[in-house]
Design a protein around this motif. Structure first.
Motif, short mmCIF file in Angstrom:
data_model
loop_
_atom_site.label_atom_id
_atom_site.label_comp_id
_atom_site.label_asym_id
_atom_site.label_seq_id
_atom_site.Cartn_x
_atom_site.Cartn_y
_atom_site.Cartn_z
N ALA A 168 0.85 -1.19 0.00
CA ALA A 168 0.00 0.00 0.00
C ALA A 168 0.88 1.24 0.00
N LEU A 169 0.96 1.93 -1.15
CA LEU A 169 1.85 3.08 -1.32
C LEU A 169 1.03 4.36 -1.47
N SER A 170 1.60 5.47 -0.99
CA SER A 170 0.94 6.77 -1.13
C SER A 170 2.00 7.85 -1.19
N VAL A 171 1.64 8.97 -1.85
CA VAL A 171 2.48 10.16 -1.88
C VAL A 171 1.64 11.29 -1.31
N SER A 172 2.15 11.92 -0.26
CA SER A 172 1.41 13.00 0.40
C SER A 172 2.36 14.13 0.76
N ARG A 173 1.78 15.32 0.95
CA ARG A 173 2.60 16.46 1.35
C ARG A 173 3.03 16.30 2.79
N ASP A 182 9.36 0.80 9.41
CA ASP A 182 8.59 -0.17 10.22
C ASP A 182 8.16 0.40 11.56
N LEU A 183 7.44 1.52 11.50
CA LEU A 183 6.88 2.11 12.71
C LEU A 183 5.57 1.37 13.04
N ASP A 184 5.48 0.78 14.22
CA ASP A 184 4.30 0.02 14.62
C ASP A 184 3.22 0.98 15.14
N LEU A 185 2.01 0.84 14.60
CA LEU A 185 0.89 1.66 15.03
C LEU A 185 -0.42 1.01 14.58
N ARG A 186 -1.53 1.65 14.96
CA ARG A 186 -2.85 1.14 14.59
C ARG A 186 -3.51 2.14 13.65
N LEU A 187 -4.02 1.62 12.52
CA LEU A 187 -4.76 2.42 11.56
C LEU A 187 -6.15 1.83 11.40
N HIS A 188 -7.05 2.60 10.77
CA HIS A 188 -8.44 2.18 10.66
C HIS A 188 -8.87 2.14 9.21
N MET A 218 -6.58 -1.96 12.32
CA MET A 218 -5.53 -2.82 11.79
C MET A 218 -4.23 -2.53 12.53
N GLU A 219 -3.47 -3.56 12.78
CA GLU A 219 -2.12 -3.39 13.28
C GLU A 219 -1.20 -3.28 12.07
N ASP A 251 -0.09 -4.28 6.46
CA ASP A 251 -1.05 -4.79 7.43
C ASP A 251 -0.47 -6.04 8.09
N VAL A 252 -0.10 -5.93 9.36
CA VAL A 252 0.52 -7.05 10.08
C VAL A 252 -0.43 -7.61 11.14
#
Length: 741
Positions: free
Chosen positions: A205-210, A266-272, A279-280, A302-303
């Motif tokens: 999952a790739l993205s380009v953002s400011r 590889d920063l571990d965090l939770r996204l929705h 998701m972890e 997504d781990v």
């Protein structure tokens, strides 16, 4: 076959626009100059200018029709001829003329193809050369003779030749540079297209953002799929607006690290997801410049499944997967904590080791699924019997451990152990079938028995195993002598396993005699073991130890195979073979028994009727339905079945009549005093009458005197066995004494 060389490429079409401007400028200038010369009385010069202007008009027309190469050729050929005519008409070879020809050739290298360029160069050189020859020959007016000399003509030709060669080099350089620029431009375009395809099709999952505000400039399909969004929902919006952050502080932390290090891995965090599902994830990012503005190329993994598997693995490393209870590792850790606490406050800790009796018989008769159900039910029952702060663990297949911190003394510990055992009094119901299961408990106390967790665990386990061997279904407190006995049992079990492999075991055979004819009616195979250090080990000792483990199945298989092999040897010797009986244990009465017997009979190439199986009443009553099916399969194959030690167990012929039996063996306890009269004779008479009524032969075992022999014969027994007839002997002696050819 050789191919003709490919023609040189024509001029670049991108030069058409500047060429139009050149034509317009030169054509207009030549027209004006030509008209002025005509008006000033110089018709020849004026005509040259007007002619050249007309030529530019022709070239313009060709150019408008897309004939760029022809247009440029016409123009430059005309320009070269005009310049030559200009010199011819009276102005001679002057500096501006030389520069004009050189400029003409250099300009031609840009607009003409290679062949057209060399034509122009040849025309210019030939024209100038012809002009010089004419001048030297005096063809032109004498007024020019002072200006045109052989030296000046030679210089002009050299300048023009150098200009031609230099123009050609310039042409190649310009064309090569343009081709290289086009190649680099094309490669850059291809590279950008390839990178775009990789970005779009990547499984990550790739993205380009400011960097400043997190506004998304581009995302790939994997990103949209991961978060369950459409492209128009993401592009032009920030990550906060689309609501993927579980905690906004995570983004602040991510951006802060990016500003400091320019890269995050590889920063571990939770996204929705868009659905709100958490998701972890592992987030990686790198700062790059896009249009002069700092942006972030991010990758999200997504781990969730991997983290769940890791937690499951950690759970299973300390938990029993069937019951969810702590396993031996975690139980030992909990016990260690309990012991340390007891030391600090002077409290007592009781360790109760519970083992289910004959649980393997449940698995073999009802199936492993039913066995698992019994274990789960046992866990629930034990859990209700122990204290709220106590720990229940499963430390082996059918063994549990209770770590009790709620007890005050040994009496409390005994009460707890008996309460746990009482939970097994109620039969277990599995899939509509009832199973009666008992248990044996061993108890060790801290600090009475030990203050070390490992030692307490060994002590409680030793007490339980000692209870199983001595009196199953009881509760035993640990005693130091138990450990020595357990070690002795383990030594015997290990030695027996090794002795089987080393050939230390052998079979003896005790004959059974027909009481009417006096002839041998059968043999019973008896296992004997001579240990290198222990000497002769009594069968009661090593068979009982083998019964407590799966070693009895291995031992039973060996006895069957060796017995069949001995019968085969007797047959090869031409002996009159009689059926040979083999005693089975309860654990051997499994569904695979008919197959094992068939394999042994087939390997020895004997008849199934040469073999006889002896079973006891206790083995039959434990699981009568399953046992009946196994014995029916054995009997159907042709092997005889005899009920051993009859009269000392349940002594019920009610279930015997439903089994495929061919005989009964009256236990030696009824034979020992039979010659002295009393109740033994009446019991034997009753057994014989009932057995004959069922069509069964009756064998009396333990006959040691002639009086006993006469008594059992008088009471109707069919066969007798015991020391009065013969001690157990080796196979060779059996053949010599009892199996005549």
């Amino acid at each position: 076959m050789s191919r003709a060389p490919a023609p040189d490429p024509g001029p670049d079409e991108s030069l058409a626009k500047p060429f139009r401007l050149i034509l317009l400028t030169i054509g207009t200038t030549l027209a004006v100059v030509g008209v002025l010369y005509l008006l000033s009385g110089k018709p020849r010069t004026g005509s040259v200018g007007v002619s050249l202007a007309a030529t530019t008009v022709v070239a313009w027309g060709l150019l408008e029709r897309g004939r760029f190469a022809i247009a440029s050729g016409v123009f430059f050929y005309a320009l070269a001829l005009g310049l030559l005519a200009f010199l011819w008409t009276g102005y001679g070879v002057r500096d501006y003329g030389i520069l004009g020809y050189a400029a003409l050739l250099f300009a031609g290298c840009v607009f003409l193809s290679a062949r057209a360029y060399w034509g122009l160069a040849a025309l210019v050189l030939a024209g100038v050369g012809a002009f010089g020859v004419a001048e030297l020959a005096g063809v032109v007016r004498n007024s020019f003779s002072s200006h045109v000399t052989a030296l000046s003509l030679t210089s002009l030709l050299l300048v023009l030749a150098a200009s031609a060669a230099g123009g050609r080099v310039l042409m190649h350089a310009m064309r090569s540079s343009a081709a290289r620029a086009r190649e680099l431009s094309g490669a850059l375009g291809d590279s950008e297209a390839a990178l775009q395809r990789v970005f779009r099709s990547s499984q990550s999952a790739l993205s380009v953002s400011r960097l400043a505000d997190g506004l998304y400039l581009d995302v790939n399909d994997a990103f949209l799929g991961m978060f369950g969004m459409r492209r128009e929902q993401v592009i032009g919006r920030t990550s906060t607006e689309i609501g993927i952050w579980g905690d906004p502080r995570d983004r602040e932390r991510f951006v802060q690290v990016l500003r400091e290090r320019r890269v995050v891995r590889d920063l571990d965090l939770r996204l929705h997801r868009s659905s709100g599902e958490a998701m972890e994830c592992q987030l990686s990012g790198e700062v790059l410049e896009v249009g002069g503005e700092p942006c972030v190329l991010s990758s999200v993994a997504d781990v969730t499944a991997r983290r769940s598997a890791e937690r499951r693995a950690r759970f299973l490393s300390t938990r029993d997967p069937l019951t969810g209870l702590p396993n031996r590792v975690l139980a030992l850790d909990r016990l260690q904590q309990a012991v340390e606490r007891a030391r600090r406050i002077g409290a007592c800790v009781a360790l109760v080791h519970v083992g289910i009796d004959r649980f393997k018989a449940v698995n073999e008769s009802l199936g492993h699924d039913a066995g698992d159900a019994v274990l789960r039910e046992a866990v629930a029952r034990i859990g209700h019997a122990i204290g709220e702060g106590d720990t229940l663990a499963r430390v082996a297949g059918d063994e549990f451990l209770v770590i009790a911190q709620s007890v005050r003394d040994a009496a409390d510990a005994d009460r707890l152990a008996h309460a746990v055992m009482a939970t097994f009094d109620t039969p277990f119901t599995v899939e509509g079938r009832t199973a009666r299961v008992a248990c044996t408990a061993g108890v060790a106390l801290c600090p009475d028995d030990s203050t070390e967790a490992q030692a307490l665990l060994r002590q409680a386990e030793s007490a339980m195993h000692f209870g199983k061997a001595a009196a199953p279904g009881t509760c035993r407190r640990f005693e130091p002598a138990m450990a020595e006995r357990i070690r002795d049992q383990l030594f015997v079990e290990t030695s027996l396993r090794q002795g089987l492999a080393a050939g230390e075991l052998r079979l003896l055979y005790q004959p059974k005699f027909d009481l009417k004819t006096g002839r041998v009616a059968g043999l019973e195979a008896l296992c004997r073991w001579t240990h290198p250090e222990l000497g002769e080990v009594h069968p009661a000792r090593f068979v009982a130890i083998a019964e407590q483990s799966d070693l009895i199945r291995e031992l039973g298989r060996w006895v069957l195979a060796e017995c069949c092999a001995q019968v085969a040897r007797w047959r090869r010797e031409g002996r009159a073979v009689v059926p040979v009986a083999v005693n089975l244990s309860a654990r051997q009465l499994a569904p695979d028994l008919p197959g094992i017997i068939a394999d042994c009979v087939r390997a020895a190439a004997i008849e199934p009727s040469d073999l006889e199986i002896e079973v006891t009443e206790g083995m039959l009553i434990a699981n009568p339905e399953a046992t009946r099916r196994v014995l029916e399969d054995v009997a159907r194959a042709g092997t005889r079945i005899v009920l051993d030690d009859f009269g000392v167990g349940y002594s019920s012929l009610g279930y015997v009549k439903h089994l495929p039996l061919q005989g009964l063996k009256i236990d030696r306890t009824f034979v020992r005093d039979i010659a002295e009269g009393g109740n033994d004779g009446a019991i034997v008479t009753a057994i014989v009458t009932l057995a004959h009524g069922l069509g069964l032969r009756v064998v009396a075992e333990g006959v040691e005197t002639a009086a006993q022999r006469e008594a059992i014969a008088r009471l109707g027994c069919d066969e007798g066995q015991g020391y009065h007839f013969s001690h157990p002997v080796e196979g060779a002696e059996v053949a010599a004494r009892f199996l005549s050819p």
